[in-house]
Design a protein around this motif. Structure first.
Motif, PDB file in Angstrom:
ATOM      1  N   ASP A   1     -25.892  -2.146  12.650  1.00 56.28           N
ATOM      2  CA  ASP A   1     -27.305  -2.379  12.871  1.00 56.28           C
ATOM      3  C   ASP A   1     -27.574  -3.159  14.228  1.00 56.28           C
ATOM      4  N   ILE A   2     -27.999  -2.536  15.246  1.00 55.27           N
ATOM      5  CA  ILE A   2     -28.317  -2.868  16.631  1.00 55.27           C
ATOM      6  C   ILE A   2     -29.725  -3.053  16.789  1.00 55.27           C
ATOM      7  N   THR A   3     -30.509  -3.298  15.813  1.00 54.52           N
ATOM      8  CA  THR A   3     -31.804  -3.662  16.152  1.00 54.52           C
ATOM      9  C   THR A   3     -32.246  -4.743  16.958  1.00 54.52           C
ATOM     10  N   ASP A   4     -31.373  -5.943  16.993  1.00 53.22           N
ATOM     11  CA  ASP A   4     -31.692  -6.942  17.875  1.00 53.22           C
ATOM     12  C   ASP A   4     -30.626  -7.077  19.006  1.00 53.22           C
ATOM     13  N   VAL A   5     -29.896  -6.016  19.151  1.00 56.40           N
ATOM     14  CA  VAL A   5     -28.879  -5.824  20.338  1.00 56.40           C
ATOM     15  C   VAL A   5     -29.526  -5.790  21.560  1.00 56.40           C
ATOM     16  N   ALA A   6     -29.363  -6.457  22.704  1.00 56.96           N
ATOM     17  CA  ALA A   6     -30.190  -6.376  23.868  1.00 56.96           C
ATOM     18  C   ALA A   6     -29.822  -4.887  24.553  1.00 56.96           C
ATOM     19  N   ALA A   7     -30.879  -4.647  25.454  1.00 62.82           N
ATOM     20  CA  ALA A   7     -30.475  -3.016  25.937  1.00 62.82           C
ATOM     21  C   ALA A   7     -29.320  -3.056  26.711  1.00 62.82           C
ATOM     22  N   HIS A   8     -28.741  -3.898  27.433  1.00 68.30           N
ATOM     23  CA  HIS A   8     -27.546  -4.014  28.183  1.00 68.30           C
ATOM     24  C   HIS A   8     -26.387  -3.996  27.607  1.00 68.30           C
ATOM     25  N   ARG A   9     -26.523  -4.276  26.126  1.00 65.60           N
ATOM     26  CA  ARG A   9     -25.228  -4.397  25.207  1.00 65.60           C
ATOM     27  C   ARG A   9     -25.196  -3.099  24.479  1.00 65.60           C
ATOM     28  N   ARG A  10     -26.160  -2.262  24.654  1.00 71.10           N
ATOM     29  CA  ARG A  10     -25.951  -0.892  23.917  1.00 71.10           C
ATOM     30  C   ARG A  10     -25.141   0.164  24.421  1.00 71.10           C
ATOM     31  N   PRO A  11     -24.160   0.831  23.557  1.00 72.71           N
ATOM     32  CA  PRO A  11     -23.547   1.971  24.369  1.00 72.71           C
ATOM     33  C   PRO A  11     -24.419   3.411  24.221  1.00 72.71           C
ATOM     34  N   VAL A  12     -25.904   3.239  24.510  1.00 76.68           N
ATOM     35  CA  VAL A  12     -26.615   4.411  24.991  1.00 76.68           C
ATOM     36  C   VAL A  12     -27.172   4.491  26.233  1.00 76.68           C
ATOM     37  N   ASN A  13     -27.388   5.409  26.969  1.00 71.18           N
ATOM     38  CA  ASN A  13     -27.898   5.330  28.191  1.00 71.18           C
ATOM     39  C   ASN A  13     -29.054   6.379  28.330  1.00 71.18           C
ATOM     40  N   MET A  14     -29.926   6.009  29.285  1.00 71.36           N
ATOM     41  CA  MET A  14     -31.203   6.838  29.164  1.00 71.36           C
ATOM     42  C   MET A  14     -31.637   7.449  30.529  1.00 71.36           C
ATOM     43  N   MET A  15     -32.047   8.552  30.624  1.00 74.74           N
ATOM     44  CA  MET A  15     -32.449   9.149  31.557  1.00 74.74           C
ATOM     45  C   MET A  15     -33.957   9.109  31.661  1.00 74.74           C
ATOM     46  N   PHE A  16     -34.304   8.515  32.766  1.00 77.89           N
ATOM     47  CA  PHE A  16     -35.674   8.070  32.833  1.00 77.89           C
ATOM     48  C   PHE A  16     -36.804   9.254  33.183  1.00 77.89           C
ATOM     49  N   GLN A  17     -37.995   9.289  32.772  1.00 80.27           N
ATOM     50  CA  GLN A  17     -38.709  10.297  33.264  1.00 80.27           C
ATOM     51  C   GLN A  17     -39.094  10.233  34.630  1.00 80.27           C
ATOM     52  N   SER A  18     -39.165   9.122  35.323  1.00 81.53           N
ATOM     53  CA  SER A  18     -39.288   8.691  36.523  1.00 81.53           C
ATOM     54  C   SER A  18     -37.943   8.813  37.528  1.00 81.53           C
ATOM     55  N   TYR A  19     -36.977   9.182  36.600  1.00 79.71           N
ATOM     56  CA  TYR A  19     -35.534   8.921  37.007  1.00 79.71           C
ATOM     57  C   TYR A  19     -35.120   7.433  37.464  1.00 79.71           C
ATOM     58  N   ALA A  20     -36.206   6.597  37.788  1.00 76.37           N
ATOM     59  CA  ALA A  20     -35.797   5.204  38.128  1.00 76.37           C
ATOM     60  C   ALA A  20     -34.356   5.153  38.789  1.00 76.37           C
ATOM     61  N   LEU A  21     -34.308   5.852  39.988  1.00 76.39           N
ATOM     62  CA  LEU A  21     -33.098   5.642  40.767  1.00 76.39           C
ATOM     63  C   LEU A  21     -33.325   4.441  41.821  1.00 76.39           C
ATOM     64  N   PHE A  22     -32.574   3.792  41.755  1.00 76.20           N
ATOM     65  CA  PHE A  22     -32.737   2.567  42.641  1.00 76.20           C
ATOM     66  C   PHE A  22     -32.728   2.777  44.019  1.00 76.20           C
ATOM     67  N   PRO A  23     -33.891   2.550  44.706  1.00 79.95           N
ATOM     68  CA  PRO A  23     -34.035   2.964  46.246  1.00 79.95           C
ATOM     69  C   PRO A  23     -33.432   2.550  47.096  1.00 79.95           C
ATOM     70  N   HIS A  24     -32.742   1.317  46.621  1.00 76.78           N
ATOM     71  CA  HIS A  24     -31.893   0.462  47.785  1.00 76.78           C
ATOM     72  C   HIS A  24     -30.608   0.769  47.645  1.00 76.78           C
ATOM     73  N   LEU A  25     -30.210   1.625  46.824  1.00 79.10           N
ATOM     74  CA  LEU A  25     -28.593   2.106  46.484  1.00 79.10           C
ATOM     75  C   LEU A  25     -28.554   3.694  47.001  1.00 79.10           C
ATOM     76  N   THR A  26     -27.380   3.784  47.191  1.00 77.78           N
ATOM     77  CA  THR A  26     -27.010   5.262  47.678  1.00 77.78           C
ATOM     78  C   THR A  26     -26.820   5.938  46.631  1.00 77.78           C
ATOM     79  N   VAL A  27     -26.553   7.146  46.565  1.00 74.28           N
ATOM     80  CA  VAL A  27     -26.144   7.909  45.346  1.00 74.28           C
ATOM     81  C   VAL A  27     -24.971   7.464  44.744  1.00 74.28           C
ATOM     82  N   ALA A  28     -24.112   7.160  45.304  1.00 71.53           N
ATOM     83  CA  ALA A  28     -22.765   6.772  45.133  1.00 71.53           C
ATOM     84  C   ALA A  28     -23.042   5.338  44.131  1.00 71.53           C
TER      85      ALA A  28
END
Lengths: 309, 269, 386
Positions: free
Chosen positions: C92-119
């Motif tokens: 049951d992961i209903t109450d597990v916070a997002a940063h503790r879940r072993p799933v990852n998301m690709m966002f519609q806006s991509y949500a790339l951190f603009p202050h970081l490089t590709v690396a």
């Protein structure tokens, strides 16, 4: 479908609560409570004491002293505001000057904002900066600069005499004209920037659509540009009008010693006559006069921010 | 907005800018006037700057003002940023309407009222007036400007960036520090500078809440200016203008260098 | 209706025998258990139950506002369901916070951190796990190679093209080897041609890395192309969960038939229904015979869904097909590879047919106003009771 913008109803952590509580408590302590105190003292009476008013509220004294305190409150301060024509004329003068100068600012500011918005993209940043820059320069300095220019033998009269426009130097300083010049000069950016912000976001195709539908350019200006710029015009006008009503420095330095604006009256009651209840009553009434524009301003400001102007 | 300037547009901008800058320019030029009479040009000189160095009261006032402005800017930036976060991120909470009212009101509240109210508070709670009361008053006055600037930045902030960080395993607080804070930093910096300038500039509120030994620069200038125009005042004003202009130029170069969109200072106010 | 797609995959798709949803012993990787979510009085997800199996490419398809993104965000941990449970691998992961879940998301806006490089963007998630530097470098290099991003390590997001940004967003999520990769409208910002190529690249990546993908999309072609199974959603409910061909060929309701592709819905009443097929009487077309077995009794109101390309159009009365109707050509739409003929039957009813433009010059092309015959086979139509 943007659930991200939905307010989260989940329980707040202590960190989130502190984010709200710290600035909230600060504003209550140093902005809201002071106004309540002003209100309280406005109902007190002048006394040669320290602090110079009666009655004093002693919270430790319990209910009985509180009742005594309430019974000693008086509306004497407010009664004087009505009976003494000095106050009424000060209020009237402040409102009249604020209204007239806001109108002048609008007439002068709108064409500047309009020109800025129509300027090529790459210039707009520079123009914006040029309008903002004086705002960052000291208010006092900007008023002071006009003192030199408007003196009897100042640069304005020197220029007018040299150009042969006048024969005898007119009096500028210590007149209402000087007050208007000072106000328009110091408040111009506050009028220009909000109007520019709304004009700049305006969709170009709206004008093309108006033209396409047979609307001449001058008419499109009235039917499309002005209505759409209205939020900026209202915000700019309120942003100028409200502080101008309470203005002190400009009339004090550029105006004459005769008729006073309400800010000067308040200052005089407080620092000159040390009549704190009277000064408080003046402030409470001034606030009451400004409450409608203040609420309106807050409404416009919140709406503009939510739209992200 | 349709681009393209008409003669009318160019004239409005040119006249507007001339109106804004000519008085300042005249003030700067006359600060280098050798004549004691401020309205008569007597040749170039820096004598008023030299005599300013001997004016200890003025220098002392400047030092007090700078210290107050620094402390004010720091406190106002923290409080203002928190208030912006509360307004944008906290959603609905009890007393939100009052809170936003308290945030926006000081922006337009006539200074005489704010000054009077704060003084009466300090009298009521029997705080000794001076350096710290001015700092508290200025913090209250300027935090709202910080809030407005940071709020604008937060409203334009793509929340999915934070979600992406958390999705990649970053806890909420660290997400705020590593993602949110760097991205709103330009607005926070702009807010700091604005608070600093406003504090340095304030006369009315400071005059109400100050006490012995805490005469700020505007109060000092004002008391001299009331007695008439003096070339020495032109000199100190020119120095202030120079410092402000240099600060603004450095700040705008920094934001340009960082590739960040400049915060819309003033546009929001 | 609960959309558990337990029907055998009898489609003609050549995806091989991969069909864990047909195996009653298969354990789902993700399970939504009667989850609900409301926003300010609006029901976004309504008591929804769904299993997604390891190795699946699952598409959530529906019109905007149907709750598909909310469902995905509940799996990512950005939203907590008001009721029900979310399980991952039986936990049951209903109450597990997002940063503790072993799933990852690709966002519609991509949500790339603009202050970081590709690396910096790609390494961000690995750094959160506190991995050693050399492992981060190795995994990042591998992922950058896989997504053809070598040489762009030091660029900032604003210095990349749209396609490159999209691949960085994908690399950033994939480099963490998520149990499930969530894709929220991942290709919406790309142009049509790049979108098509990227769809196939996504499928290749999923096979190569052996991961489970869940994609949210409103583009039915995209869902059809990439997914093993599609969950069609509307008003916070799953209407049908099935393979792409089942969804298209055997929609379970008027709504699904209408939502996916073009369809003619012919309303009528059951005349006869048995194991051999169904006979329907309709006011507009007359008597229809289909080979489909309908769970209905004579007299029930039903609809027959008929895809335009399954109808043949001819000038002369044909022989052979069981269903035949005469009409007048009302409009013709030329689409290049296909033409759509709108044929009017009687006064009001118009039926759409599609015909491939095989020959460039037809001897006697069908024109507007021509009398034509429409025919279709017994297995062309589907009987819809819902």
């Amino acid at each position: 479908m943007t659930p991200a913008t939905q307010p989260r109803a989940e329980a707040r952590s202590w960190g989130q609560r502190l984010v709200i509580l710290i600035p909230y408590l600060w504003l209550i302590a140093f902005f809201l409570v002071p106004f309540l105190i002003v209100f309280k003292i406005s109902l007190s009476q002048y006394a040669t004491a320290q602090p110079p008013y009666l009655p004093q509220l002693d919270i430790t004294g319990g209910f009985e002293t509180l009742r005594e305190f309430v019974s000693e409150l008086s509306f004497a301060g407010y009664a004087r505001l009505v009976s003494d024509s000095l106050y009424l004329s000060s209020y009237g003068r402040s409102l009249a000057i604020a209204l007239a100068s806001t109108a002048m600012l609008l007439v002068l500011g709108f064409p500047i904002a309009y020109g800025m918005a129509r300027a090529p993209r790459q210039w707009q940043g520079v123009l914006f900066m040029l309008i903002v820059l004086p705002f960052w320069t000291s208010f006092l300095i900007r008023v002071y600069a006009w003192m030199t220019i408007l003196q009897r033998d100042g640069l304005l009269n020197q220029a007018l005499l040299a150009l042969g426009i006048v024969d005898t130097p007119p009096v500028w300083i210590s007149t209402d004209i000087a007050i208007f010049i000072g106000i328009v000069y110091t408040y111009l950016p506050f009028m220009v920037l909000p109007i520019y912000a709304t004009l700049e976001r305006m969709d170009e195709s709206l004008f093309e659509a108006a033209a396409d539908l047979g609307c001449p350019r001058w008419k499109a200006f009235w039917l499309v540009t002005v209505p759409l710029a209205l939020p900026g015009i209202i915000a700019g006008s309120l942003l100028c009008f409200i502080p101008i009503v309470g203005e002190f420095v400009i009339p004090d330095l550029l105006g004459g010693s005769g008729a006073m604006m309400i800010g000067q009256t308040l200052w005089l009651e407080f620092f000159g006559n040390r009549d704190w209840p009277a000064a408080s009553a003046v402030a409470v009434v001034l606030l009451a006069l400004l409450i409608v524009p203040l609420v309106l301003y807050q409404h416009v400001q919140a709406r503009r921010l939510e739209r992200g102007d | 907005m349709r681009r393209g300037l008409s003669v009318f547009n160019v004239t409005s901008i040119a006249l507007g800018l001339a109106f804004l800058y000519l008085p300042i320019l005249i003030l700067v030029i006359y600060s280098f006037n050798a004549s004691r009479l401020v309205t008569v040009w007597g040749g170039w000189s820096t004598r008023w700057y030299v005599s300013l160095l001997g004016n200890e009261a003025m220098l002392e006032a400047a030092w007090i003002s700078l210290r107050i402005a620094f402390l004010t800017a720091c406190a106002a930036t923290v409080l203002g940023t928190l208030a912006a976060l509360a307004l944008v991120r906290a959603g609905r909470f009890r007393g939100r309407l009052l809170f936003s009212g308290l945030v926006y009101a000081p922006l337009v509240m006539p200074e005489v009222i704010t000054g009077l109210a704060l003084l009466l508070l300090f009298v009521a709670i029997e705080i000794e007036r001076g350096f710290w009361t001015v700092t508290i008053a200025h913090t209250t006055l300027t935090m709202c400007f910080v809030t407005v600037i940071v709020q604008a930045r937060l409203l334009g902030f793509d929340r999915s960036l934070e979600e992406a960080a958390m999705d990649l395993g970053c806890p909420p607080l660290r997400t705020f520090i590593t993602v949110t804070l760097p991205l709103i930093a330009p607005a926070i910096a702009a807010g700091w500078v604005l608070a600093f300038m406003l504090s340095l500039d304030d006369l009315v509120v400071a005059n109400f809440v100050t006490g012995p030994g805490a005469t700020t620069l505007p109060i000092r200038i004002y008391s001299e200016v009331r007695l008439g125009v003096k070339p020495e005042i032109n000199a100190i004003c020119t120095i202030i203008i120079g410092v402000v202009a240099a600060g603004i130029i450095v700040a705008s170069l920094l934001t340009k260098f960082a590739g960040a969109k400049p915060a819309p200072i003033g546009g929001q106010i | 209706m609960n959309g558990r797609g337990n029907r055998p995959d009898n489609s003609a798709r050549t995806r091989g025998p991969f069909a864990p949803w047909t195996d009653p012993d298969a354990l789902p990787l993700v399970r939504f258990e009667a989850v609900s979510k409301h926003f300010a009085g609006v029901t976004a997800v309504d008591a929804l139950t769904l299993d997604i199996y390891p190795g699946e490419f699952f598409a959530l398809l529906g019109p905007s506002g149907c709750g598909k993104t909310t469902l995905l965000r509940m799996l990512a941990g950005f939203q907590t369901p008001d009721a029900g449970r979310v399980l991952l691998d039986g936990t049951d992961i209903t109450d597990v916070a997002a940063h503790r879940r072993p799933v990852n998301m690709m966002f519609q806006s991509y949500a790339l951190f603009p202050h970081l490089t590709v690396a910096g963007n790609v390494a961000f998630g690995l750094k959160q796990d506190g991995l050693p530097k050399d492992e981060i470098a190795a995994r990042m290099a591998e992922m950058l190679r896989l997504l053809r991003l070598e040489g762009l390590e030091t660029r900032k997001p604003h210095q990349l093209s749209g396609g490159q940004r999209q691949r960085v967003a994908l690399a950033r999520a994939l480099v963490k080897h998520p149990r499930v990769l969530l894709l929220d409208e991942p290709l919406a910002a790309l142009d049509k041609k790049l979108r098509g190529e990227t769809q196939f690249e996504l499928m290749r990546l999923k096979e190569r890395l052996g991961l489970t993908f869940v994609i949210v999309t409103h583009d039915q072609e995209e869902a059809m192309t990439v997914a093993n199974r599609i969950g069609v959603m509307n008003h916070g409910r799953l209407i049908q969960v099935a393979t792409p061909s089942e969804i298209y060929e055997q929609p379970n309701s008027r709504w699904v038939a209408d939502f996916i592709g073009d369809v003619n819905l012919i309303e009528g009443r059951i005349v006869k229904a048995d194991a051999a097929g169904t006979t329907i009487a309709s006011a507009s077309v007359g008597t229809l015979r289909t080979a489909a077995v309908a769970d209905a009794r004579p007299g029930d109101a039903v609809a027959v869904a008929l895809r335009p390309e399954k109808i043949r159009i001819a000038r002369d009365m044909p022989v052979g097909d069981v269903n035949r109707v005469e009409g007048e050509v009302w409009e013709i739409g030329y689409l290049g590879d296909f033409s759509i003929y709108k044929v009017r039957l009687g006064d009001a009813f118009v039926i759409n047919t599609a015909a491939a433009n095989v020959t460039r010059l037809i001897e006697r092309p069908v024109g507007i106003g021509d009398r034509v015959w429409l025919t279709w086979a017994a297995d062309a139509g589907v009987v819809l009771t819902q």
